[in-house]
Structure formats: C-alpha cells, structure tokens
Enzyme design. Structure first.
Site, PDB file in Angstrom:
ATOM      1  N   HIS A  72      -8.437  -4.535  -0.434  1.00  0.00           N
ATOM      2  CA  HIS A  72      -6.695  -4.396  -0.747  1.00  0.00           C
ATOM      3  C   HIS A  72      -5.929  -4.889   0.685  1.00  0.00           C
ATOM      4  O   HIS A  72      -4.602  -5.392   0.904  1.00  0.00           O
ATOM      5  CB  HIS A  72      -7.048  -2.664  -0.187  1.00  0.00           C
ATOM      6  CG  HIS A  72      -5.747  -2.007   0.138  1.00  0.00           C
ATOM      7  ND1 HIS A  72      -4.966  -2.273  -1.492  1.00  0.00           N
ATOM      8  CD2 HIS A  72      -5.401  -1.174   1.153  1.00  0.00           C
ATOM      9  CE1 HIS A  72      -3.602  -1.410  -0.477  1.00  0.00           C
ATOM     10  NE2 HIS A  72      -4.015  -0.850   0.654  1.00  0.00           N
ATOM     11  N   ASP A 107      -9.103  -5.666  -5.231  1.00  0.00           N
ATOM     12  CA  ASP A 107      -9.689  -4.475  -4.673  1.00  0.00           C
ATOM     13  C   ASP A 107      -9.368  -3.166  -5.265  1.00  0.00           C
ATOM     14  O   ASP A 107      -9.402  -3.414  -5.998  1.00  0.00           O
ATOM     15  CB  ASP A 107      -7.530  -4.078  -4.828  1.00  0.00           C
ATOM     16  CG  ASP A 107      -6.789  -3.836  -3.853  1.00  0.00           C
ATOM     17  OD1 ASP A 107      -7.426  -2.542  -3.459  1.00  0.00           O
ATOM     18  OD2 ASP A 107      -5.427  -3.048  -3.373  1.00  0.00           O
ATOM     19  N   SER A 153       0.709  -1.375   0.403  1.00  0.00           N
ATOM     20  CA  SER A 153       0.518   0.033   0.039  1.00  0.00           C
ATOM     21  C   SER A 153       0.569   1.224   0.107  1.00  0.00           C
ATOM     22  O   SER A 153       1.338   1.372  -1.370  1.00  0.00           O
ATOM     23  CB  SER A 153      -1.120  -0.137   1.354  1.00  0.00           C
ATOM     24  OG  SER A 153      -1.794   0.614   0.875  1.00  0.00           O
TER      25      SER A 153
END
Length: 401
Positions: free
Chosen positions: A381, A348, A182
């Site tokens: 995610h 995601d 991320s």
C-alpha cells in the site's frame, strides 16, 4: 536524521542499535501539536462552526495548513493535496521545531517537480480530527479543556466539508486538481462526487470507493487496541506525566497497521527469518528482525501522534462510502465529470486492486478508461508514497490534461 522520515515513505529495513537509542527517554502523553509548541511552517485559518453528518456540530474549527507556489490573479491554479491517515500538512520540507518528521512526499511538490510550484499553487491542510494543528481531540474545547474523549464522531464527508470551508476561507472556488492517496484518496473521491463544480481534475491513489467489511474489521481491532490500554482513561490522558500516556495501545495499533501497509513479499525479502541479535528468538528471549522492525516503528509512533485522533480518523475511514444516500457506489461514481486518475498497486493488501478497478469501471472520465493505472511494486500500500517517479509521472500526466 533518518528517524525523522516517516516509515510510510521509505522501504522497510532492519533496525540498528542507533535506531533503538532514538527512543530513549519518555514520550509525552500525546504526540499532538499543542498550543504553545513551535509553529514551524504551519499557517492557520478559522472556518467557524461545522455541522456534522451524524448530527450536532463543532462550534469552532481551525485548519492548519501549508502552502507552496503562488495563487494566480484568476485563482485558477490551486492544487489541493490531501494526506493519508497518519500524515499531516507537511508534504515537503525538513523536520524541525514543532515538526517531528520531514515531508512525507519529498520530490513530488516543488519547482520543476510533478506538481510544479512554478505553475501551481499547492495547499495541504491537516485533516479535521487530526493532531497537527487542525481542530481535533487534543484541541481545546469551548470550556478551554482538551476535547479528549468528548470529541465527536467524524465521517469522511465531515472532513471534506471542513476542507471546502477551508477553501472558501482562502477564496478558492474551484481546484485545478485534488490529489489524495489512501485516506486522502477517499477525500478526493468524495470531492469529485459531492462537490463536482469545485473540482477540475482528481487523482485517487490506492483508495476504495467504500470501505469493505474486511477493511472495517481491520480498523476496529486497531481502535480497540488503543481503547484497551489502561492508560487511555476514556480519552482523557492529556495531563498525564511523560511516559504515562496510552503509548502501548497506540503502538500496538500502529504495528497492526504496518502489516497492512506493506506486502508479504517485501517483509520476507527484507527480513526473512533473520535474528535481531545473536540472542536466539527460539526460547532464549531474542527477537526476529521483523519483530524489532514493528516494535521500533510502533514505539516511535506515539511520539508524533495522538491516540484519540487515531481512533477518530480510523472510524472516519470506516464510514467511507461514496454511494451512501446517492443510489449506491456505481451511481455516485457515474456522476463524476472531472478527469480522474485512478491508481492501484498490485501488492496492496489494504486496498487491493479490486477497489480501484471498481472505481475505474464506474467513473466515465477515468483517465485510463475502465481499468486503473496499475503500479507494480513490492512495497504494498505504501508504494504510492515510495515509488515517487512512477506516481509523479502519472500525476504530471493528469495535470497536463
């Protein structure tokens, strides 16, 4: 205790009465680690002044970090682990005094684990602008008052510059691997593009090469939610009494973020249209179970995070563009020379597969060729934190190259 585990690292589940009781009592104005708090497993290193990409500088930067394993005599076995937006340096280990949450990547770093500390020396710094020991808005400025709203705008490149200065302070000229997911994946990618001689391998997990308009828009509504809290006071709230900080704005921002971190399929499967209690949500002031899930995690978040840090870090994510000043994204990615694991998640909705496909196509040393390694998961995610077996196997494969 379960509540001390980051919600990012576990599957969504209904909230119980016992969960709700954990939020009794008024939170401090900021959930930041402050001078005088227990140190926990943190170590600290000062890296001096740091020039900033947009001009000006921070006059003095201190980095908080944790480490595992032993640095070899040749200093060639160091692995840099970079955390996501609301993570910190506490990758593994229990919660305790000064450390409100357990490690966010348990089972990934340690003896015999995918990042094997019998072989690798692992370091994890808290991000510049963060709130768990590294210089950030809750830190004391030159006038010995908290930086607060005066803390400067940061970019991903500024944060990587601080990480490089941190490595210099530890005497590490080149990392055997840099691993990030991320926001940490943005940093890892920036290392590979901007400091290629200092990176031997790179893992970019669920991250883009540049933040898109859609992602910037999502970021902007979160930061505005924090600023709109009447208790934010322009970022100067550190002297507020317990319960008087900008908790509602920060909690609302967290609720928004959680909707992007999780997939529709997971939320629908876990909660459906179930009620939180016997009181109907259809006009009788009851709650749907999914609403209580968001409320709980939103309301506990201010107990471990800082509103100013949230704004600075989210704005840094919006700044992310490896192609800025480098001839565009593809040209920048085309210069990467380190073997690169590019991992995307099929569910995601924050950084969808198209982002990782763009990276894999352009990086000539992509470990899996012109397509990313695709993790199939219902968790959206956050799967890079939750699906430890699959992610661990991929990282072990990279480290074996």
């Amino acid at each position: 205790m379960d509540w001390q585990i980051s919600e990012d690292s576990e599957a969504a589940r209904p909230i119980t009465d016992a969960d709700a009781r954990q939020l009794l009592g008024k939170p401090r104005a900021s959930g930041a680690w402050r001078e005088g708090d227990p140190v926990g497993d943190r170590r600290f290193v000062s890296v001096g002044a740091l020039p900033l990409e947009t001009g000006g500088s921070l006059p003095s930067v201190r980095v908080a970090y944790e480490q595992w394993g032993r640095l070899s005599a040749a200093r060639d076995n160091a692995v840099l682990v970079l955390h996501a937006l609301t993570g910190d340096a506490h990758v593994v280990g229990p919660a305790g005094p000064g450390q409100p949450t357990a490690g966010w990547w348990e089972g990934m770093v340690g003896p015999g684990l995918p990042i094997d500390t019998d072989r690798w020396f692992v370091v994890a710094p808290n991000i510049l602008g963060g709130c768990q020991g590294t210089t950030g808005p809750a830190s004391l400025g030159p006038d010995l008052a908290e930086w607060g709203g005066r803390f400067p705008f940061l970019t991903i490149r500024d944060q990587v510059a601080a990480q490089a200065a941190f490595a210099d302070a530890l005497g590490i000229e080149r990392f055997a691997a840099i691993v990030g997911g991320s926001m940490g994946g943005m940093h890892a990618l920036e290392w590979a593009v901007g400091l290629p001689d200092r990176v031997e391998r790179v893992a970019v997990l669920a991250a883009p090469a540049a933040s898109t308009a859609d992602q910037i828009a999502l970021n902007s509504v979160q930061t505005e939610a924090v600023r709109a809290d009447p208790r934010f006071h322009g970022g100067d709230y550190y002297d507020a009494a317990d319960g008087e900080g900008p908790h509602r704005g920060l909690a609302l921002a967290r609720r928004m973020a959680l909707l992007n971190y999780r997939s529709p399929g997971e939320l629908n499967e876990r909660f459906g249209r179930s009620w939180q209690s016997e009181v109907s949500p259809l006009g009788a002031h009851g709650r749907f179970a999914v609403e209580s899930y968001l409320d709980f995690h939103g309301n506990r978040f201010p107990r471990r995070f800082d509103a100013n840090s949230y704004i600075r870090l989210v704005d840094a994510m919006s700044s992310h563009d490896v192609g800025r000043g480098r001839g565009g994204v593809e040209a920048a990615l085309g210069g990467i020379s380190a073997p690169t694991l590019v991992l995307g998640i099929d569910s995601d909705r924050l950084y969808p597969l198209a982002d990782q496909q763009r990276i894999a196509r352009a990086v000539p040393t992509s470990l899996d060729g012109p397509a990313p390694l695709v993790l199939s998961s219902p968790f959206g995610h956050d799967a890079f934190l939750i699906e430890r077996d699959a992610v661990g196997a991929a990282i072990a494969r990279l480290l074996a190259v």
